[in-house]
Design an enzyme around this catalytic site. Structure first.
Site, PDB file in Angstrom:
ATOM      1  CB  THR A 291      -2.454  -6.656   7.367  1.00 15.53           C
ATOM      2  OG1 THR A 291      -2.222  -5.423   6.649  1.00 15.53           O
ATOM      3  CG2 THR A 291      -2.522  -6.384   8.853  1.00 15.53           C
ATOM      4  CG  ASP A 292      -3.276  -9.415   1.419  1.00 13.38           C
ATOM      5  OD1 ASP A 292      -2.810  -8.471   0.742  1.00 13.38           O
ATOM      6  OD2 ASP A 292      -3.643 -10.487   0.893  1.00 13.38           O
ATOM      7  CD1 TRP A 293      -1.569  -2.783  -0.365  1.00 11.18           C
ATOM      8  CD2 TRP A 293      -0.636  -4.362   0.907  1.00 11.18           C
ATOM      9  NE1 TRP A 293      -0.211  -2.550  -0.324  1.00 11.18           N
ATOM     10  CE2 TRP A 293       0.386  -3.500   0.447  1.00 11.18           C
ATOM     11  CE3 TRP A 293      -0.264  -5.412   1.737  1.00 11.18           C
ATOM     12  CZ2 TRP A 293       1.728  -3.665   0.781  1.00 11.18           C
ATOM     13  CZ3 TRP A 293       1.070  -5.590   2.061  1.00 11.18           C
ATOM     14  CH2 TRP A 293       2.052  -4.719   1.584  1.00 11.18           C
ATOM     15  CD1 TRP A 294      -6.766  -0.250   3.347  1.00  8.60           C
ATOM     16  CD2 TRP A 294      -6.334  -1.341   1.432  1.00  8.60           C
ATOM     17  NE1 TRP A 294      -6.273   0.671   2.424  1.00  8.60           N
ATOM     18  CE2 TRP A 294      -6.006   0.022   1.245  1.00  8.60           C
ATOM     19  CE3 TRP A 294      -6.154  -2.222   0.370  1.00  8.60           C
ATOM     20  CZ2 TRP A 294      -5.515   0.530   0.065  1.00  8.60           C
ATOM     21  CZ3 TRP A 294      -5.661  -1.729  -0.824  1.00  8.60           C
ATOM     22  CH2 TRP A 294      -5.336  -0.366  -0.976  1.00  8.60           C
TER      23      TRP A 294
END
Length: 826
Positions: free
Chosen positions: A739-742
């Site tokens: 994923t992108d962050w979070w």
């Protein structure tokens, strides 16, 4: 190694970081060793120089070193070396500014004007505010006494005016003076300088396309214009070398520059808070302008001047097969430098003009390109360019051709055009296709869920292309049935058999045997990172760590894998190189040079402790206002794919991993984590996914990052159609998807027992990064337990799905094994 290449000239005015405290979580500088690889710096300078695009030149350039030059504009000192956010926040030991670069190049800078700007800039330091997403688009200009300009014109015939702009992550360009438009003070500066000086050069130091309509107001009072895309630590020095004539300009635009913002086909559907309708469909950038609005183009896609002039002659253009579905087009071109004085490089571009057919096609689509080496006056180089006709097949998402969910070549004449930009390309060959050919049959995936009208092509009574509209086809696939039919079988649990991952790497055990030992808890740990950025398991200042995030996993030989931002350099608590932006690199039209730069960057990753570089950024320049356009390459998917592949190949040649991002349709920063990109399946496949597809096919990246946004109502990190059906199923991708962050909380609409991370794992998005849960109060430093909870539910995750994701993560660890073993040994 060298102590600091920026100080070789003795001028230290430029030795300072360009941006401070702009990261998501700014890393403190712990390793204060400023040494950088001089070969990396040299190659970065060459790339920045080749990426600068000369838009106009009446002979004013090159400046040479004999005549005095007066330089105006504070950006000559406060140079924008990079855009904002995680893609630019590198702790670089130096950044050249233009004034220092011109002096280094031997240009005779007017010292009175230079000293005036130097003193004023020192007293009026630019403020970056330090607040995420609030950084300045420009710096206020010094108010210049007209007498200063007049006096300078008595000492120098040529003036250089420098104008700078920046945007970035969470910071769009905006339709205001100081961003997309000039400020009144910049206009006043141009007015005064162009009135007083016989010759004026304008340098645009920017990461995004900005309004250039004002060039028409000045006519021949502005003799030369150089678009200097943000070129990193060596960028201003590279621009100075181009201005001085040390390096020949050879950059070409990777975007169309229109007369006004309203001319862009995305203009009425950009910036929406909740969603954007991609109403222009496949008519993105030059595909729109060359089809419907040629008169609205100020500078066409692929355009760029040099100091030399070239003659491009098509020697031969042929196809090698009667069957259009497999036909390979080969174009052989001689490029001769016809200039008597200047050396230079030229880029040859091949375009395909397909028949309208029932689908409606853009007038031209880039099919191939190649760049010469440096040609001396009178020298000729022969280039051979090839492509498959099938590579530019159109996707039928409605069934209008009788073949829904297929890439097809409709019958008619396919024109092959050759030139040095999209507008100048002329006919070299016509390939007839007698009947419709199905090039590739696939399955419907990621189709629209909400009705909207999309642009298509019609003809008026005179045969001219006109914009028409049709309903975008809606999704018809039963997602639940598709997922259930593809669930993987589980590997029987054996418990701990004493098999380490090292044994798998050495060939003493199979990966299946290793995975069979893992408990559900251990499998769930492999599905997330080490909870937070700046993980203590990796190099200080890292973006996050995945893999061996627990003592139990590390005891079994699973190593921690360190990720770092980003496209313009390593963001760590250590000095690192700040490299040219993605747009600058693509504007070189020189993948071999970019591959060389990326290979050197991969070596820097080894030295600094980075295993996975969160790069390249591969989203399409759909609209000139997108804040992160500087990180991305182009409005064209072929350019995007070729340069994405070059970076991945270069980085991974060092044994580390690259991570193309953001998959997919991440084309604005406004409300980026909640925004829905509503786009037809055809546009997705032909435009927004095509670059990723080329990169996967040519470079086999070991990791890929999903985007924050929704695509047709589904967040990318939950998007089974994108990640499993297309990326893994159709393209054969076997790497690790993160994923992108979070990520955003959501329930699976087809499987009520799946939520959040369990929903994500079913989509085959392998790892939540950095691993913590995002709540209404912001990112939290703990992991949720939705994966383990779902295992006990009827429609929940299966052990086979968790094992499948673990296989992808462990495959990355095995690919990085030599690097990680060397680091552990050191």
């Amino acid at each position: 190694m060298t102590t600091n290449p920026a100080t070789e000239s003795g001028d230290r005015s430029h030795v300072r970081p360009p941006v401070e405290s702009v990261a998501q979580i700014s890393a403190l500088l712990l390793d204060t060793d400023p040494t950088l690889d001089p070969e990396l710096a040299r190659t970065a300078r060459q790339a920045a120089a080749e990426g600068a695009v000369l838009l106009r030149n009446d002979g004013t350039l090159p400046l040479g070193i004999e005549r005095p030059v007066a330089v105006f504009g504070r950006v000559q000192i406060d140079w924008f070396a990079v855009g904002y956010g995680s893609g630019g926040d590198v702790k670089v030991p130096y950044v050249w500014n233009l004034l220092a670069g011109l002096r280094d190049a031997g240009v005779r800078v007017d010292e009175e004007v230079a000293e005036l700007y130097t003193a004023w800039a020192a007293d009026n330091r630019p403020s970056y505010e330090g607040t995420w997403g609030q950084w300045p688009h420009h710096f206020p200009e010094m108010l210049l006494d007209p007498a200063v300009v007049t006096a300078a014109a008595t000492r120098a015939e040529t003036a250089v005016v420098v104008i700078g702009r920046a945007a970035g992550e969470a910071r769009e360009s905006v339709l205001e003076p100081g961003s997309f438009y000039l400020t009144d003070d910049e206009r006043m500066l141009l007015d005064r300088v162009t009135t007083a000086f016989a010759r004026t050069v304008v340098i645009l130091d920017a990461g995004n396309v900005m309004d250039l309509s004002w060039l028409g107001d000045y006519g021949d009072r502005i003799g030369a214009v150089l678009y200097a895309w943000q070129g990193g630590m060596e960028g201003a020095r590279a621009v100075a070398a181009v201005l001085a004539g040390e390096i020949a300009p050879s950059g070409k635009l990777t975007d169309t520059i229109a007369h006004t913002y309203a001319d862009y086909p995305s203009a009425t559907n950009f910036g929406g808070a909740d969603f954007n309708v991609y109403a222009e469909d496949v008519f993105v950038g030059y595909r729109y302008f060359e089809t419907f609005a040629q008169d609205r183009v100020q500078f066409p896609f692929g355009f760029g001047l040099g100091y030399a002039s070239f003659d491009v002659t098509v020697v031969e253009a042929t196809t090698d097969a009667a069957d259009a579905a497999s036909a390979r087009v080969t174009v052989t071109v001689d490029v001769r430098n016809t200039d008597a004085v200047h050396s230079g490089k030229e880029t040859v571009q091949v375009y395909l003009a397909a028949p309208d057919g029932r689908l409606g096609k853009p007038a031209r689509a880039l099919a191939a390109f190649a760049k010469t080496g440096l040609l001396a006056p009178g020298e000729t180089e022969r280039l051979t360019l090839q492509f498959r006709l099938a590579d530019l097949a159109s996707y039928d998402d409605s069934g209008v051709t009788g073949h829904r969910s297929a890439f097809v070549l409709e019958p008619g004449e396919y024109a092959i055009l050759v030139g040095t930009d999209v507008r100048s390309a002329s006919l070299a060959l016509t390939v007839p296709v007698d009947e419709l050919r199905v090039v590739r049959q696939v399955a419907e995936a990621a189709a629209a869920q909400t009705p909207f009208a999309r642009m298509t092509l019609a003809r008026d009574d005179s045969g001219a292309a006109v914009v028409a509209w049709e309903d975008a086809p809606q999704a018809t696939v039963d997602r639940r049935e598709r997922i259930l039919s593809g669930l993987p079988d589980a590997i029987a649990f054996t418990g701990d058999q004493g098999i380490s991952l090292d044994a798998v790497a050495a060939g003493r055990a199979t990966l299946d045997a290793f995975i069979a030992q893992l408990t559900p808890e251990e499998l769930a740990l492999l599905a997330r990172g080490d909870v937070t950025m700046h993980s203590p398991l990796g190099a200080p200042g890292n973006a996050g760590v995945l893999g061996g995030v627990s003592p139990e996993l590390r005891a079994k030989g699973v190593p921690p894998i360190t990720t770092t931002d980003g496209p313009s350099g390593l963001r760590l608590s250590a000095y690192a190189s700040l490299l040219p932006s993605g747009t600058a690199l693509a504007s070189t039209w020189n993948p071999a040079l970019v591959r060389e730069l990326a290979a050197l960057h991969g070596q820097e990753m080894l030295r600094k402790g980075s295993d996975v570089l969160l790069s390249p950024g591969m989203n399409i320049h759909r609209d000139p206002l997108c804040g992160r356009n500087f990180e991305y390459f182009s409005e064209d998917p072929l350019v995007t794919g070729r340069f994405g592949a070059a970076i991945v190949q270069g980085v991974q040649s060092a044994g580390v991993s690259a991570c193309p991002k953001h998959f997919a349709a991440n084309n604005q920063e406004t409300n980026r984590t909640r925004n829905d990109s509503r786009v037809s399946e055809r546009a997705l496949r032909e435009i927004y996914l095509r670059g990723f597809e080329l990169c996967v096919a040519e470079a086999q990246p070991r990791t890929i990052m999903t985007s924050y946004n929704q695509i047709n109502g589904v967040w990318a990190h939950y998007h089974h159609d994108l990640v499993t059906t297309i990326l893994r199923g159709e393209w054969g991708y076997t790497g690790c998807v993160i994923t992108d962050w979070w990520m955003e909380d959501a329930d699976d609409p087809d499987f009520p027992d799946l939520t959040d991370n369990a929903y994500r794992v079913r989509a085959q998005v392998d790892v939540l990064m950095p691993g913590g849960v995002k709540t209404a109060d912001g990112p939290q430093a703990y992991a949720d337990d939705t994966i383990l909870q779902s295992l006990a539910r009827a429609d929940g995750l299966t052990i086979g799905e968790l094992q499948r994701g673990a296989r992808n993560v462990l495959g990355l660890a095995l690919a990085l094994a030599p690097v990680l073993a060397d680091r552990a040994g050191a």
